[in-house]
Design a protein around this motif. Sequence first.
Motif, PDB file in Angstrom:
ATOM      1  N   PRO A 244     -58.309 -39.876   5.288  1.00  6.91           N
ATOM      2  CA  PRO A 244     -58.756 -38.490   5.010  1.00  6.91           C
ATOM      3  C   PRO A 244     -58.992 -38.211   3.537  1.00  6.91           C
ATOM      4  N   LYS A 245     -58.295 -38.951   2.656  1.00  2.66           N
ATOM      5  CA  LYS A 245     -58.515 -38.736   1.234  1.00  2.66           C
ATOM      6  C   LYS A 245     -59.904 -39.189   0.795  1.00  2.66           C
ATOM      7  N   ASP A 246     -60.432 -40.193   1.473  1.00  5.51           N
ATOM      8  CA  ASP A 246     -61.751 -40.714   1.131  1.00  5.51           C
ATOM      9  C   ASP A 246     -62.885 -39.953   1.817  1.00  5.51           C
ATOM     10  N   THR A 247     -62.567 -38.994   2.658  1.00  5.81           N
ATOM     11  CA  THR A 247     -63.600 -38.244   3.372  1.00  5.81           C
ATOM     12  C   THR A 247     -64.275 -37.256   2.429  1.00  5.81           C
ATOM     13  N   PRO A 248     -65.587 -37.280   2.294  1.00  6.32           N
ATOM     14  CA  PRO A 248     -66.261 -36.325   1.395  1.00  6.32           C
ATOM     15  C   PRO A 248     -66.214 -34.907   1.951  1.00  6.32           C
ATOM     16  N   LEU A 249     -66.279 -33.970   1.053  1.00 10.05           N
ATOM     17  CA  LEU A 249     -66.256 -32.564   1.457  1.00 10.05           C
ATOM     18  C   LEU A 249     -67.529 -32.205   2.216  1.00 10.05           C
ATOM     19  N   PRO A 250     -67.425 -31.306   3.167  1.00  9.29           N
ATOM     20  CA  PRO A 250     -68.632 -30.918   3.927  1.00  9.29           C
ATOM     21  C   PRO A 250     -69.615 -30.166   3.036  1.00  9.29           C
ATOM     22  N   LYS A 251     -70.880 -30.417   3.223  1.00  8.70           N
ATOM     23  CA  LYS A 251     -71.945 -29.776   2.445  1.00  8.70           C
ATOM     24  C   LYS A 251     -72.512 -28.582   3.216  1.00  8.70           C
ATOM     25  N   ARG A 252     -72.582 -27.439   2.493  1.00  9.96           N
ATOM     26  CA  ARG A 252     -73.125 -26.230   3.112  1.00  9.96           C
ATOM     27  C   ARG A 252     -74.639 -26.188   2.925  1.00  9.96           C
ATOM     28  N   GLY A 253     -75.343 -25.829   3.962  1.00  6.39           N
ATOM     29  CA  GLY A 253     -76.800 -25.767   3.885  1.00  6.39           C
ATOM     30  C   GLY A 253     -77.288 -24.628   2.988  1.00  6.39           C
ATOM     31  N   GLU A 254     -78.480 -24.764   2.439  1.00  9.15           N
ATOM     32  CA  GLU A 254     -79.076 -23.775   1.537  1.00  9.15           C
ATOM     33  C   GLU A 254     -79.741 -22.673   2.356  1.00  9.15           C
ATOM     34  N   THR A 255     -79.438 -21.424   2.020  1.00  2.00           N
ATOM     35  CA  THR A 255     -80.027 -20.304   2.740  1.00  2.00           C
ATOM     36  C   THR A 255     -81.447 -20.033   2.246  1.00  2.00           C
TER      37      THR A 255
END
Length: 296
Positions: free
Chosen positions: A50-61
């Motif tokens: 879990p430490k190596d899991t990248p943060l989720p990316k939020r889509g551009e509005t």
Amino acid sequence: MTGYLPPNLLVFFAPRPPLKYVSPLDHLPWDSHCKDYTGISRHLTEFEDPKDTPLPKRGETKEERKVRKRQEKLEANAAKLEERLGQWDPNSDHNATGDAFKTLFVGRLNYSTTKTTLLKEFESYGPVKSVHLVTNSKTGKSKGYAFVEFESERDMHSAYKYADGRKIDDKRVVVDIERGRTIKGWKPRSLGGGLGGTRRGAPNQCIRYSGRVDDSRENGDRDRERDRERDRDRDRERDRDRRGERFERDRYRERERGGYDGYKGRDRGRPHGGERRDRPRDRSRSRERGDNRRRR
């Protein structure tokens, strides 16, 4: 009844083919033995840490995309302006060959205005040496501004003072000195500089009157114009009240005399009793005068 039906309808009443024979099962389905269920704990090593899991990316509005594209365009235009500004040198322009201190800039011209028209208009301020009407290099059409060079600097200053706001070919022009070669650090409108307030942004921010614009005096002129309008309205109301008071006073006096019958001046030429005064007329003299005029 089916014997009377046509063959195309008898097809719908024909029997279906018999079902296929299937041998019976040896045991019932729910009596069969199922495999035991096992957990997934032994497969946890296959997953990433879990430490190596990248943060989720939020889509551009949609709004953010508009802002980003607008900002990219502004940055690209700013870079182009800087590049063009570094290459711009008014002193090395081959078209600017006259004396800068005797040259007058004329803007907001009608696109149909010619050099001959400008020469006739500005010769009233003094002898004109040359007129350079700026045109498009590809189409040859006028860009709406020109440079007028006078024989003397005094005539140029006279035109600078009196020609601003003059109407040429149904358009009021703005005149100014040639700032490119006379003022250090001057930038034209195409490179982010220039004077005037016709392109400030919103329609309520842009000015609509002709002539040179002085930002330091613009607010003061606006306040003075507002004060003048207020004074004019106050004077109109005062005059209207005075006329009404004068009319009421005259009507009251006429009523006291007994000769008012509807409006002022109607009893003119009558006695105070309201009766009409008879004026004797010599009709024979008037006829003789008319005959004499016709004979002439």
